[in-house]
Design a protein around this motif. Structure first.
Motif, short mmCIF file in Angstrom:
data_model
loop_
_atom_site.label_atom_id
_atom_site.label_comp_id
_atom_site.label_asym_id
_atom_site.label_seq_id
_atom_site.Cartn_x
_atom_site.Cartn_y
_atom_site.Cartn_z
N LEU A 179 1.54 6.53 -6.67
CA LEU A 179 0.41 7.36 -7.05
C LEU A 179 0.75 8.83 -6.95
O LEU A 179 0.44 9.62 -7.86
CB LEU A 179 -0.79 7.02 -6.18
N SER A 205 2.28 1.70 -3.35
CA SER A 205 1.26 2.18 -4.30
C SER A 205 0.98 3.65 -4.10
O SER A 205 0.82 4.42 -5.07
CB SER A 205 -0.03 1.37 -4.13
N GLN A 226 -8.40 7.94 -14.99
CA GLN A 226 -7.81 6.65 -14.62
C GLN A 226 -6.95 6.77 -13.38
O GLN A 226 -6.99 5.92 -12.48
CB GLN A 226 -6.98 6.11 -15.80
N VAL A 227 -6.18 7.87 -13.30
CA VAL A 227 -5.36 8.08 -12.09
C VAL A 227 -6.25 8.27 -10.87
O VAL A 227 -5.95 7.77 -9.76
CB VAL A 227 -4.44 9.28 -12.31
N SER A 260 0.83 -1.21 0.00
CA SER A 260 0.00 0.00 0.00
C SER A 260 0.86 1.24 0.00
O SER A 260 0.58 2.21 -0.73
CB SER A 260 -0.92 -0.02 1.23
N ARG A 284 -9.27 7.04 -10.36
CA ARG A 284 -9.84 5.76 -9.94
C ARG A 284 -8.79 4.91 -9.21
O ARG A 284 -9.07 4.21 -8.23
CB ARG A 284 -10.38 5.00 -11.16
N THR A 285 -7.55 4.99 -9.71
CA THR A 285 -6.47 4.27 -9.02
C THR A 285 -6.28 4.81 -7.61
O THR A 285 -6.08 4.05 -6.63
CB THR A 285 -5.16 4.39 -9.81
N ILE A 299 -8.95 3.46 -5.33
CA ILE A 299 -8.69 2.06 -4.92
C ILE A 299 -7.59 2.01 -3.87
O ILE A 299 -7.69 1.29 -2.86
CB ILE A 299 -8.29 1.24 -6.16
N VAL A 300 -6.53 2.81 -4.09
CA VAL A 300 -5.44 2.83 -3.10
C VAL A 300 -5.95 3.38 -1.78
O VAL A 300 -5.60 2.88 -0.69
CB VAL A 300 -4.26 3.66 -3.65
N LYS A 355 3.07 9.72 -9.68
CA LYS A 355 2.34 9.76 -10.94
C LYS A 355 1.47 11.00 -11.03
O LYS A 355 1.37 11.67 -12.08
CB LYS A 355 1.51 8.50 -11.09
N SER A 356 0.82 11.33 -9.88
CA SER A 356 -0.05 12.51 -9.85
C SER A 356 0.76 13.78 -10.06
O SER A 356 0.34 14.68 -10.80
CB SER A 356 -0.79 12.56 -8.51
#
Length: 526
Positions: free
Chosen positions: A450, A446, A478-479, A443, A481-482, A485-486, A453-454
């Protein structure tokens, strides 16, 4: 045989002119029969019946397990007795100042008896003859298991009185006390003997008789546990029932010579009669002072207390030289006795009983042996109750120990099972913790990815050409939604909050992209 010097019951066929109670005996039983007179002239019942019946058999039981004491003489003093009565004289057992004790046999009944004959030197002394007869009469009327039964009162050929009684077989309490290794040895057994003595004297007191010479050597203990008080030669009757003239009683002390009664064991001071009646080592102050008229049941209570003192401490109240003993007895000097009682190690209640019985004050001392007997019985009963309670406690403790052992065995089994469960639980916990840590690490990785990536998307958002904004919006969605989930799988609150802020930033970024897309579509129309 240790001491057979005990009184007896008057014979129904005796004819003693001038003796006390003679008229009463005649009125109760009538004059002697011719057969009785014939039997007294040397012939027994069986011999008298043989001519008419032909009877010859005699029933003889086997001897008792305890052998009688050895004879100490041939019985020469009583040879004239053999020609006058039916008894066979086997020998002398003991002798004292007042009488001679012989071992005899009753051929009609096949039993050995003790025969007490007045000492030859007192045959012409009316006072001592009367005391001897009274001893037999008193003993004959005291019907109690603790007092030797008296069989017959008679005269020998020389007109000397004698009486027959049970032949004692056993040991004296004095001998038993001497054999102890310590006063505390087998105390319960001696207290049980003492209780029986108290009950016997309580009976005598109830019949108006005081012994006046109670001591361990006058207490016999048989092989089968029977306890008997012997030697009633100095006894006194209170409120006597004999037929006497008003004012007549026992002879005054000054009228009687100094004599010694039969002793069952050697050593110690002998019994005395005269100005002082009894044995000084066990004598109450009032008795030692020669107050024969004032002596009553409380004198016997003192003597019983003295016996109890010897049982508990190993010595009677007074000890030392003869003169010192008598001096202390007259003065009632009991400090040493009380000190020995207080340090003897016995229970407090028993010490108090002994001290009260020995108290010189008549107001403190129990009034008669019945009171003392009740106190001793109550004490022994309480000891028995405590012993039973202790036995119950021991039994309960044993049962508890057994239960505890069973419980420990069950606990051991349960502990083993629990230990196995704990081990298994720990194993599962370790595995679960490893899995949790793996998920946490994943986690965290991730979330970190994230955020990277953001940041990259937000940095590139300003440089995206308008014709690529639609594709960029889809990438941002898509980011987002990821990120959702995270955030749902975050392992702690801080991570969830960080992800939530990131989602807000991404939503704003998407909204900004959509706004640029609208503006870009409107610019060509201008």
């Amino acid at each position: 045989m240790n001491d057979a010097d005990v009184p007896s019951r008057p014979s129904e066929g005796d004819d003693h002119d001038g003796l006390p109670n003679d008229a009463a005996l005649r009125a109760a039983f009538g004059p002697p029969t011719s057969l009785a007179m014939e039997n007294r002239c040397g012939e027994g019942v069986l011999e008298a019946l043989r001519p008419s019946t032909g009877i010859t058999s005699r029933v003889l039981l086997r001897d008792e397990t305890d052998a009688p004491a050895p004879l100490v003489g041939t019985g020469e003093e009583s040879l004239t007795l053999g020609g006058q009565g039916r008894y066979q004289v086997l020998g002398e057992i003991a002798r004292g100042g007042m009488g001679v004790v012989l071992k005899g046999r009753d051929p009609d009944l096949g039993r050995d008896v003790a025969m007490k004959v007045l000492h030859p030197g007192h045959a012409d002394n009316p006072a001592l003859v009367r005391r001897f007869i009274e001893e037999a009469q008193i003993g004959g009327q005291l019907q109690h298991p603790g007092i030797l039964p008296v069989y017959e009162l008679g005269l020998d050929a020389g007109q000397r009185p004698f009486f027959t009684m049970r032949l004692v077989k056993g040991r004296t309490l004095a001998a038993m006390l001497d054999e102890r290794s310590a006063p505390t040895h087998d105390l319960g057994h001696f207290l049980a003997i003492f209780e029986q003595v108290c009950q016997t004297i309580a009976y005598a007191h109830a019949r108006g008789v005081i012994h006046r010479d109670l001591k361990p050597s006058n207490i016999m203990v048989g092989t089968f546990g029977e306890v008997q008080v012997v030697d009633w030669g100095l006894s006194k009757v209170l409120g006597q029932g004999q037929e006497r003239q008003p004012g007549e009683g026992l002879p005054a002390a000054t009228d009687e010579p100094q004599v010694a009664t039969v002793r069952t064991t050697g050593g110690g001071l002998p019994s005395r009669s005269g100005a002082i009646l009894g044995t000084p080592s066990y004598m109450s102050p009032e008795q030692a002072q020669g107050n024969t008229d004032g002596v009553d049941e409380q004198a016997d209570v003192f003597a019983l207390g003295a016996i109890l003192c010897e049982i508990m401490t190993g010595q009677p109240p007074y000890h030392g030289s003869r003169s010192q003993i008598l001096e202390d007895a007259v003065a009632g000097c009991l400090d040493d006795a009380f000190a020995r009682l207080d340090t003897c190690g016995a229970e407090g209640d028993l010490i108090r009983i002994a001290r009260r019985s020995l108290d010189p004050s008549l107001t403190v001392r129990p009034r008669h042996a019945g009171v003392l007997a009740r106190e001793v019985s109550a004490f022994l009963e309480s000891v028995g109750d405590r012993a039973r309670a202790a036995e119950i406690a021991v039994a309960e403790a044993r049962a508890t120990a057994v239960a505890e052992r069973k419980a420990r065995r069950r606990t051991t089994v349960l502990a083993s099972a629990l230990g196995l469960a704990v081990i298994m639980g720990l194993t599962f916990a370790v595995l679960a913790e490893r899995e949790r840590r793996a998920r946490a690490e994943q986690s965290i990785a991730s979330v970190a990815a994230l955020f990277r990536k953001s940041d990259w998307f937000r940095d590139q958002a300003r440089r995206i050409p308008p014709d690529q904004l639609g594709t960029w919006e889809q990438a941002l969605a898509q980011v987002r939604r990821t990120a959702e989930i995270v955030g749902a799988g975050a392992i702690d609150e801080e991570t969830r909050q960080n992800v939530a802020r990131l989602l807000e930033d991404l939503r704003r970024e998407e909204q900004g992209v959509r706004d640029r897309m609208r503006r870009s579509r409107l610019e060509p129309q201008k």
